[in-house]
Design a protein around this motif. Structure first.
Motif, PDB file in Angstrom:
ATOM      1  N   PRO A 108      51.138  94.020 -17.223  1.00 58.10           N
ATOM      2  CA  PRO A 108      52.501  94.557 -17.268  1.00 58.10           C
ATOM      3  C   PRO A 108      53.227  94.248 -18.592  1.00 58.10           C
ATOM      4  N   GLU A 109      53.025  93.040 -19.135  1.00 59.17           N
ATOM      5  CA  GLU A 109      53.652  92.704 -20.418  1.00 59.17           C
ATOM      6  C   GLU A 109      53.110  93.574 -21.547  1.00 59.17           C
ATOM      7  N   VAL A 110      51.806  93.810 -21.546  1.00 56.39           N
ATOM      8  CA  VAL A 110      51.201  94.649 -22.582  1.00 56.39           C
ATOM      9  C   VAL A 110      51.678  96.087 -22.428  1.00 56.39           C
ATOM     10  N   ARG A 111      51.794  96.557 -21.204  1.00 60.58           N
ATOM     11  CA  ARG A 111      52.295  97.919 -20.980  1.00 60.58           C
ATOM     12  C   ARG A 111      53.747  98.057 -21.441  1.00 60.58           C
ATOM     13  N   ARG A 112      54.558  97.031 -21.217  1.00 56.94           N
ATOM     14  CA  ARG A 112      55.940  97.049 -21.705  1.00 56.94           C
ATOM     15  C   ARG A 112      55.953  97.146 -23.225  1.00 56.94           C
ATOM     16  N   LEU A 113      55.074  96.395 -23.866  1.00 55.91           N
ATOM     17  CA  LEU A 113      54.960  96.450 -25.319  1.00 55.91           C
ATOM     18  C   LEU A 113      54.548  97.848 -25.776  1.00 55.91           C
ATOM     19  N   ILE A 114      53.562  98.425 -25.128  1.00 58.67           N
ATOM     20  CA  ILE A 114      53.087  99.765 -25.492  1.00 58.67           C
ATOM     21  C   ILE A 114      54.217 100.777 -25.346  1.00 58.67           C
ATOM     22  N   PHE A 115      54.975 100.678 -24.267  1.00 59.84           N
ATOM     23  CA  PHE A 115      56.105 101.581 -24.071  1.00 59.84           C
ATOM     24  C   PHE A 115      57.123 101.420 -25.200  1.00 59.84           C
TER      25      PHE A 115
END
Length: 169
Positions: free
Chosen positions: A104-111
């Protein structure tokens, strides 16, 4: 206070708001870089690579057997001499305190990366590449196909973001 001073105030206010928005965008990519747990002022918003020698040192650390997670889930450099360097300690702080560690943290970064416009700042580019390395490591460590797929999706998105950033430079 005449009418002629009003346009200058509007311009100054506009510049201030745009610089604050830019600061928040960069702070938003890696918010933990501005609240490093170690408490040392020089380690707030740390950057590892400042010269070609730093790049060579990073390559040497990675080549010499960096373990991103040992039994305790910590950063570990095999070579004692490399592990004792200040730069290695800075790399450890970046790894342990700044790089996102969960899907989830990596996905937030990608977003946040895909929302942003323009070229990444040097420290954000470095952290994104290090996050890419971390996700590759997590793919190799994943126990289930669901975990592998989730980390692989993150890896591909980060790769595309880095590739796009490089085409802008």
């Amino acid at each position: 206070m005449g009418a002629s001073s009003l346009p200058w105030k509007i311009i100054i206010f506009s510049l201030f708001c745009s610089s604050c928005a830019a600061y928040q965008r960069y702070k938003g990519l890696y918010p933990s870089a501005f609240r490093v747990k170690r408490g040392a002022a020089p380690l707030v918003n740390p950057v590892f690579q400042n010269s070609v020698n730093d790049v060579n040192l990073l390559y040497e650390i990675l080549l010499d057997g960096l373990q991103l997670e040992d039994e305790d889930g910590q950063f570990l450099v095999q070579d004692k001499e490399l592990a004792s360097l200040r730069k290695t300690h800075k790399f450890e702080v970046i790894y342990e305190d700044i790089i996102p560690k969960t899907v989830p943290e990596v996905r937030r970064l990608i977003f946040a990366l895909t929302k942003g416009k323009g070229v990444l700042r040097r420290e954000d580019f470095e952290r994104t590449v290090l996050t890419l390395v971390y996700t590759a490591n997590k793919i190799a460590q994943a126990n289930t196909t669901h975990q592998k797929d989730a980390w692989a999706e993150c890896f591909i998105s980060l790769y595309k973001t880095i590739k796009y950033d490089l085409t802008l430079r």
